[in-house]
Design a protein around this motif. Structure first.
Motif, mmCIF file in Angstrom:
data_model
loop_
_atom_site.group_PDB
_atom_site.id
_atom_site.type_symbol
_atom_site.label_atom_id
_atom_site.label_comp_id
_atom_site.label_asym_id
_atom_site.label_seq_id
_atom_site.Cartn_x
_atom_site.Cartn_y
_atom_site.Cartn_z
ATOM 1 N N SER A 1 0.756 -1.312 0.156
ATOM 2 C CA SER A 1 0.047 -0.023 -0.023
ATOM 3 C C SER A 1 0.994 1.417 0.058
ATOM 4 O O SER A 1 0.400 2.288 -0.588
ATOM 5 N N SER A 2 2.065 1.280 0.485
ATOM 6 C CA SER A 2 2.870 2.372 0.477
ATOM 7 C C SER A 2 3.517 2.709 -0.805
ATOM 8 O O SER A 2 3.981 3.969 -0.992
ATOM 9 N N ILE A 3 3.337 1.791 -1.711
ATOM 10 C CA ILE A 3 3.841 2.061 -3.092
ATOM 11 C C ILE A 3 2.870 3.230 -3.554
ATOM 12 O O ILE A 3 3.278 4.148 -4.431
ATOM 13 N N TYR A 4 1.394 3.156 -3.249
ATOM 14 C CA TYR A 4 0.532 4.407 -3.778
ATOM 15 C C TYR A 4 0.757 5.586 -2.925
ATOM 16 O O TYR A 4 -0.253 6.657 -3.229
ATOM 17 N N ILE A 5 1.579 5.485 -2.009
ATOM 18 C CA ILE A 5 1.756 6.648 -1.091
ATOM 19 C C ILE A 5 2.899 7.589 -1.352
ATOM 20 O O ILE A 5 2.946 8.623 -1.408
ATOM 21 N N ASP B 1 7.428 7.762 -2.556
ATOM 22 C CA ASP B 1 8.310 7.353 -3.470
ATOM 23 C C ASP B 1 9.244 6.333 -3.115
ATOM 24 O O ASP B 1 9.006 5.748 -1.848
ATOM 25 N N TRP B 2 9.951 5.707 -4.007
ATOM 26 C CA TRP B 2 10.632 4.382 -3.586
ATOM 27 C C TRP B 2 11.816 4.670 -2.664
ATOM 28 O O TRP B 2 12.085 3.582 -1.864
ATOM 29 N N PHE C 1 -9.417 3.003 -5.890
ATOM 30 C CA PHE C 1 -8.578 3.424 -6.837
ATOM 31 C C PHE C 1 -9.210 4.219 -7.849
ATOM 32 O O PHE C 1 -8.559 5.259 -8.392
ATOM 33 N N ASN D 1 -7.594 10.971 -1.842
ATOM 34 C CA ASN D 1 -6.180 9.989 -1.273
ATOM 35 C C ASN D 1 -6.310 9.487 -0.100
ATOM 36 O O ASN D 1 -5.567 8.507 0.231
ATOM 37 N N LYS E 1 -6.539 5.476 -0.461
ATOM 38 C CA LYS E 1 -5.459 4.877 -0.736
ATOM 39 C C LYS E 1 -4.512 5.002 0.424
ATOM 40 O O LYS E 1 -3.813 3.775 0.558
ATOM 41 N N LEU F 1 -6.734 1.275 2.105
ATOM 42 C CA LEU F 1 -5.916 0.524 1.281
ATOM 43 C C LEU F 1 -5.017 -0.763 2.064
ATOM 44 O O LEU F 1 -5.141 -2.048 1.892
#
Length: 422
Positions: free
Chosen positions: A221-225, A227-228, A367, A372, A375, A379
């Motif tokens: 879920s952190s992918i949608y919140i 950056d890498w 989605f 936001n 998400k 999520l």
């Protein structure tokens, strides 16, 4: 006007108390009283038209169909009818009540945040009470007593903490992510302390699959919140914390458990249990409708199958693992250890399709919604629920009551974003 506001405030208090008390397994009487009082007041406010009843949406329709399908399955199979209806009353009807209340009353962002804060507060209270229990038993009984899973019943609050955290910890993390996004630095410090305590208790509990699945859900879920770089930092923090607790507190108990053959054998046993669930679905009726709502009847049906197989071939049964587990259990003591198979067993293919449709609809709402909050806060919980259901059942019981809150919130936020767009 003041009288109306007071009645609604009383309702918020009663419903909030009901939601707050859900994970306190030894306080069922308080939960039931707050449920009955809040439901009575809710009906009164609806009749007086102080609350507009909102039920015209797909999610609510699916739940009604699921209820009708469950009643149909019970009436056709006629297995353990009393306890099946009791299970519907204490689970499915409460889930429907929660959904209709959230749709009708908690349909703004402010009220949604109030619900989430109630859930977080409940988890914080249980976590703090659990850490006091751990300290108490550590001082009197030692670390070996704490690590001994057969003695978990002596813990009033920490017992069952792993299952609880599979849903509540992502709620806490999601809210913390939201605070980070909104740069609430003062509040962040408090939640960091709570997260550390909760993480420690969750890891100390020692149940590997909820740990792995829950933190996998948080990372996904952190992918949608973030950056890498922040995601890698999050993964690194989880690894460091886990390594410290595992090495210095648990003496590498978790890593040893994963690498030892006992963990492999435990997984194989679950495969046998899952195969056993399919073995109980032998007729077109049970395949389509299941055996009726309430997984606790599994022992009755499995033992009946066991006796039939024994008559045919005792030697085969003696070494047949998928029946061995069921033959040792009493009513309510054995379960499918898989939420999806639990629903397949009780509701058949029709029930499973309805259940999966609700999950997929909620993901779609998350989605599609331009908000936001969906998400960030919903999520992580939904993904954790999806993953943890592969090895444990989170549908009938406290987990099911909690997750329907997020099904409803996902729809409301989606609906609010649609209104804002128009």
């Amino acid at each position: 006007m003041q009288q109306k506001i007071n009645k609604k405030n009383i309702f918020i208090f009663l419903f909030g108390l009901y939601i707050f008390i859900i994970p306190f397994s030894h306080m069922t009487s308080i939960r039931y009283i707050s449920l009955c009082l809040s439901a009575t007041l809710f009906l009164y406010l609806v009749v007086k038209k102080e609350i507009s009843l909102e039920y015209k949406n797909l999610l609510f329709i699916i739940f009604l169909v699921y209820l009708l399908e469950s009643l149909l399955s019970i009436s056709i199979n006629k297995i353990d009818i009393y306890n099946s209806l009791k299970a519907i009353k204490s689970n499915l009807l409460e889930q429907i009540y929660i959904i209709i209340v959230i749709f009708s009353f908690f349909n703004t962002k402010e009220k949604i945040f109030l619900l989430i804060k109630i859930l977080i507060s409940s988890y914080i209270v249980i976590s703090l009470l659990s850490i006091f229990e751990i300290i108490k038993f550590y001082n009197t009984m030692g670390l070996d007593f704490i690590k001994n899973k057969s003695l978990r019943g002596d813990f009033r609050f920490w017992n069952g903490y792993s299952r609880l955290s599979a849903l509540y910890f992502p709620i806490l993390i999601g809210y913390y992510f939201y605070l980070i996004k909104n740069t609430c630095k003062k509040k962040n410090n408090l939640y960091i302390i709570v997260i550390i305590i909760s993480f420690f208790l969750f890891f100390l509990y020692g149940s590997t699959t909820p740990l792995v699945f829950t933190f996998t859900a948080i990372i996904i879920s952190s992918i949608y919140i973030f950056d890498w770089k922040k995601i890698l930092t999050l993964i690194l923090i989880i690894i460091i914390f886990s390594s410290i607790i595992n090495t210095f507190v648990l003496n590498n108990a978790i890593s040893n458990k994963i690498t030892k053959t006992s963990q492999y054998n435990s997984l194989i046993e679950r495969f046998d249990i899952w195969e056993g669930i399919f073995a109980t679905l032998k007729t077109p009726t049970t395949i389509l409708l299941g055996h009726g709502y309430g997984w606790k009847k599994l022992a009755l049906i499995a033992k009946k199958d066991l006796n039939e197989v024994k008559k045919e071939n005792y030697v085969k049964t003696k070494y047949y693992p998928k029946f061995d587990y069921f033959s040792r259990g009493k009513y309510g003591n054995i379960n499918p250890h898989n939420g999806y198979l639990e629903i397949l067993f009780t509701g058949g293919i029709i029930g499973l399709i309805l259940f999966l449709t609700v999950i997929l609809l909620t993901l779609r709402y998350i989605f599609i919604s331009k908000n936001n909050v969906s998400k960030i806060m919903i999520l992580p919980v939904i993904i954790s629920f999806i993953l943890n259901n592969f090895t444990n059942g989170y549908w009938q019981g406290n987990g099911g009551k909690i997750i329907v809150i997020f099904f409803a919130i996902g729809y409301i936020l989606y609906n609010l974003s649609k209104r804002e767009k128009n």
